[in-house]
Design a protein around this motif. Structure first.
Motif, PDB file in Angstrom:
ATOM      1  N   GLU B 240      -2.967  10.240   3.822  1.00 53.66           N
ATOM      2  CA  GLU B 240      -1.653  10.852   3.645  1.00 53.66           C
ATOM      3  C   GLU B 240      -1.290  10.821   2.166  1.00 53.66           C
ATOM      4  OE1 GLU B 240       1.316   8.978   6.117  1.00 53.66           O
ATOM      5  OE2 GLU B 240      -0.163   8.706   7.707  1.00 53.66           O
ATOM      6  N   ILE B 242       1.742  11.343  -0.361  1.00 56.66           N
ATOM      7  CA  ILE B 242       3.195  11.318  -0.205  1.00 56.66           C
ATOM      8  C   ILE B 242       3.869  11.541  -1.559  1.00 56.66           C
ATOM      9  CG2 ILE B 242       5.148  10.028   0.751  1.00 56.66           C
ATOM     10  CD1 ILE B 242       3.072   8.352   2.318  1.00 56.66           C
ATOM     11  N   LYS B 245       6.930   9.329  -3.429  1.00 53.87           N
ATOM     12  CA  LYS B 245       6.836   7.889  -3.235  1.00 53.87           C
ATOM     13  C   LYS B 245       6.039   7.280  -4.392  1.00 53.87           C
ATOM     14  CE  LYS B 245       5.957   4.498   0.373  1.00 53.87           C
ATOM     15  NZ  LYS B 245       5.560   4.277   1.769  1.00 53.87           N
TER      16      LYS B 245
END
Lengths: 531, 274
Positions: B240, B242, B245
């Motif tokens: 993943e 992101i 973040k």
């Protein structure tokens, strides 16, 4: 006894030495019957980049090891070459226009030839070379300063060297020539220098020009009305063409009109830019044409290599031509007549609602470049660029190296370009690159364009594809991966990182009974085979 | 400008990029120095758009060629001038020998105006106090200034030359919201740097970190302790990415408003040496 030993020793020596093969036209016509060799830019006249070799398979390809590597002495730019292999000899180029013969078993250099280049003008293209053509005992290469040269295949000696066009005006050549029966065909780049595009045919023996087909009309000629009041420019034929010996037709794509990102000064379809031309090589006449992108304003040339294949459509056997266009659509044409048979997008595209019954795009309003920038997919570099696709007659799939990227297209402030110069304020793109873009190897059903599988890539690549009878598809990435996929499922089977961007079409050949795969990464040429 | 000197023209081209290249023209031997007056920058912009934009993008953010934002600051005028006029052998970067030293300086002057948020805003805190806040807050555990510190996050030696106070404040309060997009270690295109990645292996083990490198088959990340982890994409359960973040903690609740001002002032003062 001693004499017999001597003769045996001579025979052994002769067997060990590479043989410089004779390549008569008929041998190229039947190239599929000798898959050990790679006799034209696209592997055969149909430009299928398909090899009948079966030694490498999905079961054993993971065992590929480096057989040899070769580094040109001083490559001056991006390496984008695709070699020809004849009877154990590889003829390969490096930028800008050097030709080298290598022993295909070892990578040892046999001879090399470079042109003398002075004050080269290269507008809108890399100073590179994509390959040679071979015919009889000669190697043909076109140079960045727009010469066409015939070399002796054994020695590299120049047999003739002629000027195709004036490089000072912006004409430059990066493509491999096409050799047919006694004739050499070559086009040029230079649309961004506002040159007038053409395709030339030369006598293979003497270098005498037999005919020239202009791809855009002179003012007052037929079709000039498709340009408004402007002087037609562009439509250059800067990539490779294909050939059907039975129909005796040559197929060649044409580039963008000039100026590019501002079409206000050239209202109309701008024939024959962004089109495919079917040409009778004896008469030097266009038999039919198909224009993919009328009045093009995104720099989506239609110079991608066409791929010829035969299949059944609606119960009837047809002679077909598959074309993955930069504009994002895959097209299927009847290659005898130019009839549009099918077309579908193979990437995200946001400029056309689709194609009409005749294959003409139905534009989406406001998708032209604008002063502030219009977001359109695909990007300026297109859904594919100069690299080649492949077609397998076994899987009947068309393997395309698709580029998923958009751009903000910025409109140029000029409507008139001066030949040989690049105007300020031409426009261009702000590309959505990096994490906003990706690439994919996609397998399309060749008669429809319907996607059967894809293998996603980290970024849009510049490699092209190679398909083999062993059931493999080879390609590469901008991050340096060279890899093999299962031709039926797309499953990755083998990969290696070669440490620099791959920027050339892979090819396969056999020497000494072993199947090899060739590709370049950075400025190194790699050949892999089973141990 | 001599009327007969060949115009080094643009590069908006067919296949890939490459501009008007008039190679082997004797190069102007005058040393290249950035030209940064408004007139020079305006001329540099025109020259850039005509000559460089096809490969490097109209905003120099990278396309087929790498991003050039911040390149003059990293390389300096002499090296930039050498590359622009001499090219980089073995790559698509041809030399533009027909550009004069002055024109090359104008292009570099224009490039120096890009990719910065180090605008005219003045940091209101105290630089000396901010240095103390930096040292007391453990920043050096992850960031390098002038050769000292850890290499988990971006080096800050010259951050004040590239980033203004508002950008730095946002980065301290909500790390990850404005991650730089540069060619960086990636060869081409504008990839997000310090992208947060969460990897779950097939046995259920998970690793968080920032992306160090990635290709179609592998991804390598660096965790918050500076350790590298390499994964074959085909061998993991999921990856993943992101955006937004960060492995860096927010300092919203750990620093007072004056401490934050001082830290911003200190970071903004870091102009480094070339």
């Amino acid at each position: 006894m001693r004499a017999i030993r001597f003769v045996l020793a001579l025979l052994a020596l002769a067997a060990a030495l590479p043989a410089f093969g004779q390549v008569p036209y008929q041998r190229v016509v039947k190239s599929d019957s000798e898959p050990a060799n790679w006799l034209t830019y696209g592997g055969n006249y149909y430009d299928q980049r398909f090899s009948g070799l079966k030694q490498l398979t999905p079961q054993n390809v993971a065992g590929l090891k480096l057989a040899w590597a070769y580094q040109p002495t001083r490559p001056a730019g991006n390496v984008e070459t695709s070699p020809i292999v004849v009877d154990g000899i590889m003829y390969v180029t490096d930028p800008p226009s050097t030709v080298t013969a290598l022993d295909a078993h070892t990578g040892n250099k046999l001879w090399t030839w470079s042109p003398i280049l002075k004050n080269v003008v290269a507008i809108g293209l890399f100073q590179t070379n994509r390959g040679v053509a071979v015919l009889d005992h000669r190697v043909y290469v076109a140079t960045i300063d727009a010469h066409l040269v015939a070399l002796d295949a054994t020695t590299g000696a120049v047999i003739w060297n002629i000027v195709v066009a004036d490089n000072k005006m912006g004409y430059a050549i990066t493509a491999a020539p096409l050799a047919i029966d006694g004739k050499i065909l070559i086009g040029t780049g230079g649309s961004e220098a506002a040159v007038r595009g053409f395709l030339d045919c030369y006598d293979a023996a003497t270098g005498k020009r037999l005919w020239r087909i202009w791809t855009v009309p002179a003012p007052g000629e037929p079709d000039a009305e498709t340009w408004g009041d402007s002087v037609p420019a562009g439509g250059t034929t800067w990539n490779a063409g294909a050939y059907d010996p039975k129909l005796n037709l040559i197929y060649w794509g044409t580039g963008n009109p000039a100026p590019d990102w501002n079409g206000d000064g050239r209202p109309g379809d701008n024939l024959y830019t962004c089109a495919l031309l079917a040409i009778d090589p004896e008469a030097g006449k266009i038999k039919w044409f198909f224009q993919f992108s009328p009045h093009e304003t995104h720099d989506w040339d239609s110079s991608e290599p066409p791929v010829l294949f035969d299949d059944v459509v609606q119960g009837k056997p047809r002679k077909l031509l598959g074309f993955a266009n930069r504009n994002g659509f895959y097209y299927v044409l009847d290659r005898a007549t130019g009839e549009f048979i099918a077309g579908a997008p193979y990437v995200k595209e946001t400029w056309a609602k689709g194609l009409d019954a005749k294959g003409r795009p139905i534009p989406i309003p406001n998708s032209d470049p604008s002063p502030e920038g219009t977001l359109v997919y695909p990007s300026i570099t297109g859904a594919i660029n100069w690299t080649s696709n492949s077609y397998s007659p076994i899987t009947k799939l068309f393997y395309v190296d698709a580029r998923e990227m958009g751009s903000y297209f910025v409109k140029g402030t000029t409507t008139k370009w001066e030949m040989g110069k690049f105007p300020m304020g031409a426009g261009g793109e702000r590309a959505l690159s990096g994490d906003d873009a990706y690439g994919a190897i996609r397998a399309l059903e060749a008669t429809t364009g319907k996607m059967k599988w894809e293998f996603r890539l980290h970024s849009p690549s510049w490699v092209g594809t190679l398909a083999t009878a062993g059931g493999l598809v080879f390609s590469g990435t901008d991050e340096g991966n060279f890899f093999a996929l299962d031709a039926v499922t797309g499953k990755p089977l083998w990969d290696i990182n070669l440490g620099s961007s791959l920027r050339s079409n892979p090819v396969t050949f056999s020497a000494g009974g072993r199947q090899y795969v060739f590709v370049t990464a950075g400025t190194t040429y790699f050949v892999f085979g089973l141990p | 400008m001599s009327a007969i000197r060949p115009l080094c023209v643009a590069a908006l081209g067919l296949f890939v990029c490459v501009p008007a290249v008039l190679s082997q023209i004797p190069r102007d031997p005058t040393p290249v120095v950035s030209k940064t007056s408004p007139e020079d920058v305006a001329t540099g912009k025109k020259l850039y758009e005509a000559t460089c934009s096809r490969c490097h993008g109209l905003d120099a953010g990278g396309s087929d060629g790498p991003s050039l934002q911040g390149a003059p600051e990293r390389l300096g005028d002499e090296a930039m001038g050498g590359i622009i006029r001499g090219g980089i052998p073995g790559t698509g970067m041809n030399g533009f020998g027909s550009l004069s030293a002055e024109e090359t300086g104008q292009v570099i002057g224009y490039l120096r105006t890009l990719g910065h948020t180090a605008d005219t805003e003045i940091a209101k805190g105290d630089v000396t106090k901010g240095k103390s806040v930096y040292e007391a807050s453990g920043c050096a555990g992850c960031h390098i200034i002038s050769g000292e510190g850890g290499g988990v996050g971006p080096e800050l030696t010259r951050v004040g030359a590239m980033r203004g106070p508002s950008y730095l404040r946002t980065a301290l309060l909500t790390p990850g919201t404005n991650l730089p997009q540069e060619a960086g270690a990636m060869e081409r295109g504008r990839f997000t740097q310090f992208l947060f990645v969460h990897v779950v292996t097939k046995d259920g083990h998970s690793v968080d970190g920032t992306r160090v490198s990635e290709d179609s088959f592998t991804i390598e990340i660096k965790d918050a302790t500076g350790h590298f982890h390499a994964f074959n994409k085909l061998d993991v359960q999921r990856i993943e990415k992101i955006p937004g973040k960060s492995v860096m903690p927010s300092f919203k609740d750990t620093l007072s408003a004056p401490q934050l001002d001082d830290l911003v002032a200190y970071l903004a003062s870091l102009k480094g040496a070339q």
